[in-house]
Design a protein around this motif. Structure first.
Motif, PDB file in Angstrom:
ATOM      1  N   SER A 149       0.810  -1.217   0.000  1.00 36.22           N
ATOM      2  CA  SER A 149       0.000   0.000   0.000  1.00 36.22           C
ATOM      3  C   SER A 149       0.842   1.265   0.000  1.00 36.22           C
ATOM      4  N   SER A 150       2.104   1.138   0.404  1.00 36.27           N
ATOM      5  CA  SER A 150       2.990   2.309   0.420  1.00 36.27           C
ATOM      6  C   SER A 150       4.429   1.869   0.197  1.00 36.27           C
ATOM      7  N   SER A 151       5.240   2.791  -0.263  1.00 35.96           N
ATOM      8  CA  SER A 151       6.654   2.481  -0.485  1.00 35.96           C
ATOM      9  C   SER A 151       7.359   2.217   0.842  1.00 35.96           C
ATOM     10  N   ASN A 152       6.902   2.861   1.917  1.00 39.58           N
ATOM     11  CA  ASN A 152       7.522   2.632   3.226  1.00 39.58           C
ATOM     12  C   ASN A 152       7.268   1.205   3.703  1.00 39.58           C
ATOM     13  N   ASN A 153       6.033   0.721   3.537  1.00 39.41           N
ATOM     14  CA  ASN A 153       5.745  -0.661   3.908  1.00 39.41           C
ATOM     15  C   ASN A 153       6.596  -1.634   3.105  1.00 39.41           C
ATOM     16  N   ALA A 154       6.736  -1.356   1.820  1.00 42.43           N
ATOM     17  CA  ALA A 154       7.546  -2.217   0.957  1.00 42.43           C
ATOM     18  C   ALA A 154       8.994  -2.249   1.446  1.00 42.43           C
ATOM     19  N   LYS A 155       9.539  -1.098   1.780  1.00 42.99           N
ATOM     20  CA  LYS A 155      10.920  -1.023   2.254  1.00 42.99           C
ATOM     21  C   LYS A 155      11.089  -1.745   3.590  1.00 42.99           C
TER      22      LYS A 155
END
Length: 355
Positions: free
Chosen positions: A307-313
């Motif tokens: 849902s977000s690039s932060n979650n992915a990272k």
């Protein structure tokens, strides 16, 4: 129910301390070591496999020294609960000891799920039988015990496998899982694979056991039933069986050798697995002569698109740690690390996590 798991994590404290040092030294490296390459902040939630629970508890503690801004929470509940929680968006990752079954596929609404294998381990045939410290079992005998066809410990089938052992007439009490469980799925897969003509109950996360079976939640719950029930036998992962001080049988493997459950015999099973493109596989009934025949595996499942690039990272950083430096935590906890060929493919897949 989680107390024994937590105690086991404490037992591994010296190794944990060493891992802290190693982790600190590698805190500026790549995602493969779990650093994420930069300082991140946020919370990741996971649930599912109780097989993974002690590893997750230990890994979460060590990962905090690498990424102090990330809080990781992991609850058990069984593999089925983990998959349900992931599908419904309750968690960021799910621990599961078996792939998503066809009956659950629709729950994921077409989203791509990535499988990250994290560990291997034996499923013990743990038992409580006074005066019997050594026991041998084979697949057809285990199948008939868990189908309720062999009802006492001095049954001729058990006696034939254990000449010279004084087996009592004690009734056999079955200890099984009450929750949707990857341990159940893999134990029943072993019986279905090894003895398809004998085993009639199929392979699934839930099984219709004989009515007399005593069901409990989680591996530690089954271990407690066995420990407190004279004449009991149940399927419990090696780490929990050790933590509970249980006695377990040697089991006849595909090569005809009786093998005791251990991290070494589980690793041997891992050398012969057939890896699917999505990194799913099973390790039961291995052709390796030194393999324990009821070895299973566990994955962490994540959605490819976050849902977000932060979650992915954050997920890349934490999953990268589990399949990187976190592998060093496994053996003292009673788990087997991934074979190098599987681990390298899992690491290569990290870049698929995106937003």
């Amino acid at each position: 129910m989680q107390r024994q798991r937590i105690q086991r994590a404490a037992i591994g404290a010296p190794v944990v301390a060493m891992a802290l040092v190693l982790a600190a030294c590698s805190s500026s490296t790549t995602t493969g070591s779990g650093s994420g390459g930069s300082s991140l902040s946020g919370t990741l939630n996971g649930s599912g496999s109780t097989f993974q629970l002690a590893f997750q508890q230990s890994a979460i503690q060590q990962f905090k020294s690498i990424q102090s801004g990330i809080t990781v929470n992991y609850g058990g509940g069984g593999s089925g609960k983990g998959r349900t929680d992931l599908a419904s968006g309750v968690v960021n990752f799910a621990g599961s000891d078996s792939p998503i079954p066809p009956t659950e596929t629709a729950n994921f609404k077409g989203k791509t799920v990535l499988y990250f294998p994290v560990l291997l381990g034996p499923i013990t045939m743990s038992y409580n039988l006074s005066g019997v410290s050594s026991l041998k079992l084979d697949a057809p005998t285990i199948a008939n015990i868990f189908q309720g066809k062999i009802k006492t410990w001095n049954d001729p089938a058990i006696k034939a496998l254990n000449p010279g052992t004084s087996l009592p007439s004690t009734p056999i009490a079955l200890a099984v899982r009450s929750d949707s469980s990857g341990t159940t799925a893999n134990f029943s897969l072993f019986l279905q694979t090894a003895e398809p003509s004998v085993w009639k109950l199929g392979s699934s996360s839930t099984i219709s056991w004989p009515h007399s079976a005593r069901a409990a939640q989680g591996n530690s719950g089954v271990a407690q039933v066995i420990k407190t029930t004279p004449g009991a036998i149940g399927y419990v992962d090696y780490a929990d069986a050790k933590a509970a001080g249980l006695t377990y049988a040697s089991v006849k493997n595909k090569s005809g050798n009786y093998i005791a459950p251990s991290t070494t015999s589980a690793s041997a099973a891992g050398t012969t697995v057939t890896l699917a493109p999505d990194l799913t596989f099973h390790a039961v009934w291995s052709s390796n002569p030194q393999a324990y025949p009821i070895t299973y595996q566990s994955w962490d499942l994540v959605f490819e698109k976050q849902s977000s690039s932060n979650n992915a990272k954050m997920l890349k950083a934490y999953i990268g740690y589990l399949i990187g430096d976190g592998q060093k935590l496994l053996d003292p906890l009673g788990y087997a690390p991934l074979p190098s060929n599987i681990d390298s493919k899992a690491k290569a897949q990290l870049d698929k996590i995106g937003s």
